[in-house]
Design a protein around this motif. Structure first.
Motif, short mmCIF file in Angstrom:
data_model
loop_
_atom_site.label_atom_id
_atom_site.label_comp_id
_atom_site.label_asym_id
_atom_site.label_seq_id
_atom_site.Cartn_x
_atom_site.Cartn_y
_atom_site.Cartn_z
N THR A 110 58.52 -26.34 -12.53
CA THR A 110 58.82 -25.66 -11.28
C THR A 110 57.65 -24.79 -10.87
O THR A 110 56.67 -24.58 -11.61
CB THR A 110 60.06 -24.78 -11.46
OG1 THR A 110 59.76 -23.75 -12.42
CG2 THR A 110 61.25 -25.60 -11.94
N GLU A 111 57.73 -24.24 -9.66
CA GLU A 111 56.68 -23.33 -9.17
C GLU A 111 56.59 -22.09 -10.06
O GLU A 111 55.49 -21.61 -10.35
CB GLU A 111 56.99 -22.93 -7.73
CG GLU A 111 55.88 -22.13 -7.05
CD GLU A 111 54.64 -22.97 -6.84
OE1 GLU A 111 53.54 -22.38 -6.79
OE2 GLU A 111 54.75 -24.21 -6.73
N ASN A 112 57.73 -21.60 -10.50
CA ASN A 112 57.72 -20.44 -11.39
C ASN A 112 57.03 -20.78 -12.73
O ASN A 112 56.32 -19.96 -13.30
CB ASN A 112 59.15 -19.96 -11.65
CG ASN A 112 59.74 -19.26 -10.45
OD1 ASN A 112 59.01 -18.76 -9.60
ND2 ASN A 112 61.07 -19.23 -10.36
N ALA A 113 57.29 -22.01 -13.21
CA ALA A 113 56.65 -22.44 -14.47
C ALA A 113 55.13 -22.48 -14.30
O ALA A 113 54.38 -22.06 -15.18
CB ALA A 113 57.19 -23.79 -14.90
N PHE A 114 54.65 -22.99 -13.16
CA PHE A 114 53.21 -23.06 -12.92
C PHE A 114 52.60 -21.65 -12.85
O PHE A 114 51.49 -21.41 -13.34
CB PHE A 114 52.92 -23.83 -11.64
CG PHE A 114 52.88 -25.31 -11.82
CD1 PHE A 114 51.94 -25.89 -12.67
CD2 PHE A 114 53.78 -26.14 -11.16
CE1 PHE A 114 51.91 -27.27 -12.84
CE2 PHE A 114 53.75 -27.51 -11.33
CZ PHE A 114 52.80 -28.09 -12.18
N LEU A 152 49.57 -17.23 -18.44
CA LEU A 152 49.24 -17.49 -19.84
C LEU A 152 47.80 -17.97 -20.00
O LEU A 152 47.10 -17.58 -20.94
CB LEU A 152 50.21 -18.53 -20.42
CG LEU A 152 51.66 -18.09 -20.55
CD1 LEU A 152 52.52 -19.25 -21.04
CD2 LEU A 152 51.78 -16.91 -21.51
N ALA A 153 47.35 -18.81 -19.07
CA ALA A 153 45.98 -19.31 -19.14
C ALA A 153 44.97 -18.17 -18.97
O ALA A 153 43.94 -18.11 -19.66
CB ALA A 153 45.77 -20.38 -18.07
N ARG A 154 45.22 -17.28 -18.05
CA ARG A 154 44.31 -16.14 -17.83
C ARG A 154 44.29 -15.22 -19.06
O ARG A 154 43.24 -14.71 -19.45
CB ARG A 154 44.72 -15.37 -16.58
CG ARG A 154 44.50 -16.14 -15.29
CD ARG A 154 44.97 -15.35 -14.07
NE ARG A 154 44.85 -16.15 -12.86
CZ ARG A 154 43.72 -16.26 -12.15
NH1 ARG A 154 42.63 -15.63 -12.54
NH2 ARG A 154 43.70 -17.00 -11.05
N GLN A 155 45.46 -15.00 -19.63
CA GLN A 155 45.51 -14.17 -20.84
C GLN A 155 44.75 -14.83 -21.99
O GLN A 155 44.01 -14.16 -22.73
CB GLN A 155 46.96 -13.92 -21.24
CG GLN A 155 47.71 -13.00 -20.28
CD GLN A 155 49.17 -12.84 -20.68
OE1 GLN A 155 49.71 -13.62 -21.47
NE2 GLN A 155 49.82 -11.82 -20.13
N LEU A 188 36.87 -22.79 -20.61
CA LEU A 188 36.91 -22.14 -21.92
C LEU A 188 37.78 -22.89 -22.92
O LEU A 188 37.63 -22.72 -24.12
CB LEU A 188 37.44 -20.71 -21.79
CG LEU A 188 36.61 -19.75 -20.94
CD1 LEU A 188 37.33 -18.41 -20.80
CD2 LEU A 188 35.23 -19.54 -21.55
N GLY A 189 38.69 -23.73 -22.42
CA GLY A 189 39.60 -24.44 -23.30
C GLY A 189 40.73 -25.05 -22.49
O GLY A 189 40.62 -25.17 -21.27
N MET A 190 41.77 -25.42 -23.17
CA MET A 190 42.91 -26.03 -22.48
C MET A 190 44.20 -25.41 -23.00
O MET A 190 44.35 -25.19 -24.20
CB MET A 190 42.91 -27.54 -22.73
CG MET A 190 44.08 -28.26 -22.06
SD MET A 190 44.05 -30.04 -22.36
CE MET A 190 42.61 -30.49 -21.38
N LEU A 191 45.11 -25.13 -22.06
CA LEU A 191 46.44 -24.65 -22.41
C LEU A 191 47.43 -25.81 -22.18
O LEU A 191 47.53 -26.33 -21.07
CB LEU A 191 46.83 -23.46 -21.54
CG LEU A 191 48.23 -22.88 -21.79
CD1 LEU A 191 48.33 -22.30 -23.20
CD2 LEU A 191 48.56 -21.81 -20.76
N SER A 192 48.11 -26.20 -23.23
CA SER A 192 49.01 -27.35 -23.14
C SER A 192 50.45 -26.92 -23.43
O SER A 192 50.68 -26.13 -24.34
CB SER A 192 48.58 -28.43 -24.14
OG SER A 192 49.47 -29.54 -24.10
#
Length: 215
Positions: free
Chosen positions: A19-23, A29-32, A5-9
């Motif tokens: 970090t794992e938490n960041a991912f 955020l990507a799902r939202q 659908l697009g890209m989240l950068s």
């Protein structure tokens, strides 16, 4: 569904390894963002579909109307508004009944109510007041409509001005009736003339026979 659908950068001021938490946060955020894109596309598609429907409906030569599940009018096309001279806000809800001939309101409402309760198609004939005050004969048909999940959504229908054909039919019926009456009158006249002629002939014959017997 697996479609891109697009890209989240994301960007940082200094080099770093997420970090794992960041991912996990990126995933949320990507799902939202994906949900927002999908909703926006669906809304745009719905809006475009509604615009196409209104364009087609407003250029149609017949009246098109829609109602909610509680029998309130939610839409009429431009053809109704042009014919009656009513503004749209005056027609919505139960305002459409204001343009119908007083003698036709109750019968029409009864037919509509029974059809709604049974979720059945219906047809009604009524007189609709034109913008110049003249009443026009209209035939309207309605059919139940449903949401994508199968739930009842109300009715959609059309209506057609049949005044001219109706007047022509009445004129034809009048002519036919007059022809039948004329034929009956002609047959009656012929029967009277035949009766009088036969009576005259029988009378003349009776006189001759009576004269012959006396001779």
């Amino acid at each position: 569904a697996g479609r891109p659908l697009g890209m989240l950068s994301t960007h940082w001021r200094t080099p770093r390894t997420p970090t794992e938490n960041a991912f996990r946060l990126f995933d949320v955020l990507a799902r939202q963002a994906a949900d927002l894109i999908e909703r926006t596309r669906a809304q745009d598609a719905m809006r475009e579909s509604e615009e196409r429907f209104r364009l087609i409906a407003n250029t149609a030569p017949v009246i098109i109307w829609m109602s909610s599940v509680n029998r309130h009018c939610t839409y009429v096309n431009q053809t109704w508004l042009d014919l009656t001279g009513q503004p749209l806000e005056a027609v919505l809800g139960n305002g459409w009944k204001d343009g119908i001939h007083p003698d036709d309101v109750v019968p029409c409402w009864d037919i509509c109510t029974k059809a709604f309760n049974r979720r059945e198609p219906f047809q009604i004939d009524f007189r609709l007041r034109r913008h110049d005050g003249e009443y026009r004969w209209v035939v309207s048909t309605g059919a139940p409509r449903y949401h994508g999940d199968g739930s009842f959504a109300g009715y959609i229908g059309s209506a057609l001005d049949v005044t001219e054909p109706r007047l022509a039919e009445q004129a034809l019926t009048t002519i036919q009736q007059r022809l039948l009456e004329a034929q009956e009158e002609e047959r009656a006249r012929i029967a009277r003339e035949l009766h009088d002629d036969i009576v005259q002939r029988l009378t003349a014959l009776s006189i001759r026979l009576h004269s012959f017997v006396r001779a």
